[in-house]
Design a protein around this motif. Sequence first.
Motif, PDB file in Angstrom:
ATOM      1  N   PRO A 229       3.819 -10.058  -6.729  1.00 43.59           N
ATOM      2  CA  PRO A 229       4.597  -8.792  -5.606  1.00 43.59           C
ATOM      3  C   PRO A 229       4.505  -7.938  -6.149  1.00 43.59           C
ATOM      4  O   PRO A 229       4.635  -7.173  -5.249  1.00 43.59           O
ATOM      5  CB  PRO A 229       5.879 -10.124  -5.525  1.00 43.59           C
ATOM      6  CG  PRO A 229       6.015 -11.691  -6.524  1.00 43.59           C
ATOM      7  CD  PRO A 229       4.307 -11.261  -7.369  1.00 43.59           C
ATOM      8  N   GLN A 230       4.416  -7.042  -6.950  1.00 43.20           N
ATOM      9  CA  GLN A 230       4.375  -6.169  -7.579  1.00 43.20           C
ATOM     10  C   GLN A 230       2.761  -5.634  -7.157  1.00 43.20           C
ATOM     11  O   GLN A 230       3.471  -4.209  -6.107  1.00 43.20           O
ATOM     12  CB  GLN A 230       4.753  -5.814  -9.097  1.00 43.20           C
ATOM     13  CG  GLN A 230       5.075  -6.215  -9.643  1.00 43.20           C
ATOM     14  CD  GLN A 230       5.522  -6.005 -11.173  1.00 43.20           C
ATOM     15  OE1 GLN A 230       4.415  -6.484 -11.559  1.00 43.20           O
ATOM     16  NE2 GLN A 230       6.956  -6.033 -12.026  1.00 43.20           N
ATOM     17  N   TRP A 231       2.376  -5.714  -7.237  1.00 47.13           N
ATOM     18  CA  TRP A 231       0.383  -5.751  -6.134  1.00 47.13           C
ATOM     19  C   TRP A 231       0.851  -5.495  -4.944  1.00 47.13           C
ATOM     20  O   TRP A 231       0.381  -4.392  -4.312  1.00 47.13           O
ATOM     21  CB  TRP A 231      -0.442  -6.359  -6.630  1.00 47.13           C
ATOM     22  CG  TRP A 231      -1.780  -6.346  -5.733  1.00 47.13           C
ATOM     23  CD1 TRP A 231      -2.371  -7.810  -4.878  1.00 47.13           C
ATOM     24  CD2 TRP A 231      -2.774  -5.457  -5.339  1.00 47.13           C
ATOM     25  NE1 TRP A 231      -2.921  -6.966  -4.270  1.00 47.13           N
ATOM     26  CE2 TRP A 231      -3.278  -5.924  -4.754  1.00 47.13           C
ATOM     27  CE3 TRP A 231      -2.400  -4.632  -6.790  1.00 47.13           C
ATOM     28  CZ2 TRP A 231      -5.066  -5.134  -4.457  1.00 47.13           C
ATOM     29  CZ3 TRP A 231      -3.877  -3.279  -6.016  1.00 47.13           C
ATOM     30  CH2 TRP A 231      -5.069  -3.580  -5.241  1.00 47.13           C
TER      31      TRP A 231
ATOM     32  N   THR B 297      11.158   0.416   3.430  1.00 45.09           N
ATOM     33  CA  THR B 297      12.633   0.111   2.647  1.00 45.09           C
ATOM     34  C   THR B 297      11.932  -1.455   2.229  1.00 45.09           C
ATOM     35  O   THR B 297      11.171  -1.497   2.961  1.00 45.09           O
ATOM     36  CB  THR B 297      13.300  -0.066   4.460  1.00 45.09           C
ATOM     37  OG1 THR B 297      13.405  -1.680   5.677  1.00 45.09           O
ATOM     38  CG2 THR B 297      13.842   1.404   5.108  1.00 45.09           C
ATOM     39  N   ALA B 298      13.075  -2.257   1.585  1.00 48.21           N
ATOM     40  CA  ALA B 298      12.582  -3.425   1.289  1.00 48.21           C
ATOM     41  C   ALA B 298      12.664  -4.114   2.199  1.00 48.21           C
ATOM     42  O   ALA B 298      11.814  -5.050   2.386  1.00 48.21           O
ATOM     43  CB  ALA B 298      13.888  -3.841   0.403  1.00 48.21           C
ATOM     44  N   LYS B 299      13.517  -4.522   3.636  1.00 44.65           N
ATOM     45  CA  LYS B 299      12.849  -5.421   4.938  1.00 44.65           C
ATOM     46  C   LYS B 299      11.592  -5.190   4.790  1.00 44.65           C
ATOM     47  O   LYS B 299      10.579  -5.825   5.463  1.00 44.65           O
ATOM     48  CB  LYS B 299      14.159  -4.950   5.719  1.00 44.65           C
ATOM     49  CG  LYS B 299      13.466  -5.681   7.460  1.00 44.65           C
ATOM     50  CD  LYS B 299      14.526  -7.056   7.362  1.00 44.65           C
ATOM     51  CE  LYS B 299      14.087  -7.511   8.636  1.00 44.65           C
ATOM     52  NZ  LYS B 299      13.418  -8.100   8.623  1.00 44.65           N
TER      53      LYS B 299
ATOM     54  N   VAL C 254      10.149  -9.314  -3.079  1.00 47.48           N
ATOM     55  CA  VAL C 254       9.975  -8.228  -3.141  1.00 47.48           C
ATOM     56  C   VAL C 254      11.394  -7.018  -3.621  1.00 47.48           C
ATOM     57  O   VAL C 254      11.288  -6.183  -4.499  1.00 47.48           O
ATOM     58  CB  VAL C 254      10.468  -7.866  -1.284  1.00 47.48           C
ATOM     59  CG1 VAL C 254      10.060  -6.413  -1.043  1.00 47.48           C
ATOM     60  CG2 VAL C 254       9.474  -8.334  -0.904  1.00 47.48           C
ATOM     61  N   SER C 255      12.915  -8.008  -3.836  1.00 49.91           N
ATOM     62  CA  SER C 255      13.629  -6.994  -4.689  1.00 49.91           C
ATOM     63  C   SER C 255      13.278  -7.308  -6.013  1.00 49.91           C
ATOM     64  O   SER C 255      13.474  -5.982  -6.398  1.00 49.91           O
ATOM     65  CB  SER C 255      14.877  -7.742  -4.151  1.00 49.91           C
ATOM     66  OG  SER C 255      15.547  -7.412  -2.838  1.00 49.91           O
ATOM     67  N   ARG C 256      12.359  -7.948  -6.920  1.00 50.71           N
ATOM     68  CA  ARG C 256      12.660  -8.253  -7.614  1.00 50.71           C
ATOM     69  C   ARG C 256      11.479  -6.975  -8.875  1.00 50.71           C
ATOM     70  O   ARG C 256      11.420  -6.403  -8.937  1.00 50.71           O
ATOM     71  CB  ARG C 256      11.829  -9.996  -8.281  1.00 50.71           C
ATOM     72  CG  ARG C 256      13.259 -10.238  -8.667  1.00 50.71           C
ATOM     73  CD  ARG C 256      12.960 -11.710  -9.212  1.00 50.71           C
ATOM     74  NE  ARG C 256      12.154 -12.795  -9.060  1.00 50.71           N
ATOM     75  CZ  ARG C 256      12.336 -13.850  -7.660  1.00 50.71           C
ATOM     76  NH1 ARG C 256      13.922 -13.833  -7.835  1.00 50.71           N
ATOM     77  NH2 ARG C 256      11.657 -13.999  -7.218  1.00 50.71           N
ATOM     78  N   ALA C 257      10.583  -7.496  -7.229  1.00 51.73           N
ATOM     79  CA  ALA C 257       8.758  -6.487  -7.675  1.00 51.73           C
ATOM     80  C   ALA C 257       9.306  -5.041  -7.512  1.00 51.73           C
ATOM     81  O   ALA C 257       9.261  -4.413  -8.171  1.00 51.73           O
ATOM     82  CB  ALA C 257       8.080  -6.872  -6.561  1.00 51.73           C
ATOM     83  N   ILE C 258      10.632  -4.603  -6.913  1.00 48.17           N
ATOM     84  CA  ILE C 258      10.923  -3.184  -5.997  1.00 48.17           C
ATOM     85  C   ILE C 258      11.581  -2.792  -7.864  1.00 48.17           C
ATOM     86  O   ILE C 258      11.286  -1.861  -8.355  1.00 48.17           O
ATOM     87  CB  ILE C 258      11.650  -3.539  -4.665  1.00 48.17           C
ATOM     88  CG1 ILE C 258      11.081  -3.134  -3.925  1.00 48.17           C
ATOM     89  CG2 ILE C 258      12.355  -1.897  -5.434  1.00 48.17           C
ATOM     90  CD1 ILE C 258      11.741  -3.305  -2.166  1.00 48.17           C
ATOM     91  N   LYS C 259      12.371  -3.979  -8.353  1.00 43.84           N
ATOM     92  CA  LYS C 259      13.248  -3.550  -9.456  1.00 43.84           C
ATOM     93  C   LYS C 259      12.178  -3.459 -10.412  1.00 43.84           C
ATOM     94  O   LYS C 259      12.516  -2.463 -11.673  1.00 43.84           O
ATOM     95  CB  LYS C 259      14.199  -4.870  -9.580  1.00 43.84           C
ATOM     96  CG  LYS C 259      15.505  -4.277 -10.722  1.00 43.84           C
ATOM     97  CD  LYS C 259      16.319  -5.257 -11.377  1.00 43.84           C
ATOM     98  CE  LYS C 259      16.744  -4.965 -12.317  1.00 43.84           C
ATOM     99  NZ  LYS C 259      18.173  -5.477 -12.844  1.00 43.84           N
ATOM    100  N   GLN C 260      10.765  -4.242 -10.447  1.00 40.31           N
ATOM    101  CA  GLN C 260      10.580  -4.419 -12.111  1.00 40.31           C
ATOM    102  C   GLN C 260       9.481  -2.929 -11.954  1.00 40.31           C
ATOM    103  O   GLN C 260       9.510  -2.068 -13.020  1.00 40.31           O
ATOM    104  CB  GLN C 260       9.718  -5.054 -11.855  1.00 40.31           C
ATOM    105  CG  GLN C 260      10.435  -6.657 -12.229  1.00 40.31           C
ATOM    106  CD  GLN C 260       9.743  -7.563 -11.690  1.00 40.31           C
ATOM    107  OE1 GLN C 260       8.968  -7.971 -10.698  1.00 40.31           O
ATOM    108  NE2 GLN C 260      10.089  -8.644 -12.427  1.00 40.31           N
ATOM    109  N   LEU C 261       9.065  -2.349 -10.300  1.00 43.89           N
ATOM    110  CA  LEU C 261       8.115  -1.453 -11.126  1.00 43.89           C
ATOM    111  C   LEU C 261       8.836  -0.347 -10.762  1.00 43.89           C
ATOM    112  O   LEU C 261       8.326   1.076 -11.148  1.00 43.89           O
ATOM    113  CB  LEU C 261       7.670  -1.542  -9.040  1.00 43.89           C
ATOM    114  CG  LEU C 261       6.329  -2.235  -9.035  1.00 43.89           C
ATOM    115  CD1 LEU C 261       6.223  -2.431  -7.391  1.00 43.89           C
ATOM    116  CD2 LEU C 261       5.296  -1.980  -9.317  1.00 43.89           C
TER     117      LEU C 261
END
Length: 143
Positions: free
Chosen positions: A36-38, A51-53, A66-73
């Motif tokens: 997901p991060q990639w 946007t996240a959407k 996607v929300s988790r990947a955004i937070k991690q990035l």
Amino acid sequence: MAFDINEFLPYRMVRLANAMSEAFSEVYEQAGLTVPQWRVLVHLAQHPGATAKQLCDLASMDKSTVSRAIKQLQQQSMLVAQQSETDKRATEMHLTPQGVALYETLTPKALAWESTLLSELNPEEKQALLVMMQKLEGHFLTP
């Protein structure tokens, strides 16, 4: 009529996609990224301000992933989120210089990986594969 799951096209395509995804993961895992991060990183490089959407739609992933990947990035200083100037309800994502640098480092590796994979096919087979994929995608996916 006998049904053989191993000859069923949707099953074969999923198996192939999973095998390719697993093999390709070596490219971005070297940088400490998850699938997901990639995908978020690449889509943001190609669609700054998404946007996240929009990222969910672009990457064909669910909102929580996607929300988790955004937070991690964000925690890795690869992206920043900021309120949209045109729609105060929306949050736009942008890669940081560090995120752009990672994208620029990984992209040639991704293209080299793809080139190696496609070297299994001759030029006519490559073209036929692309045409067939486009036809099948057109049946299911809308641009």
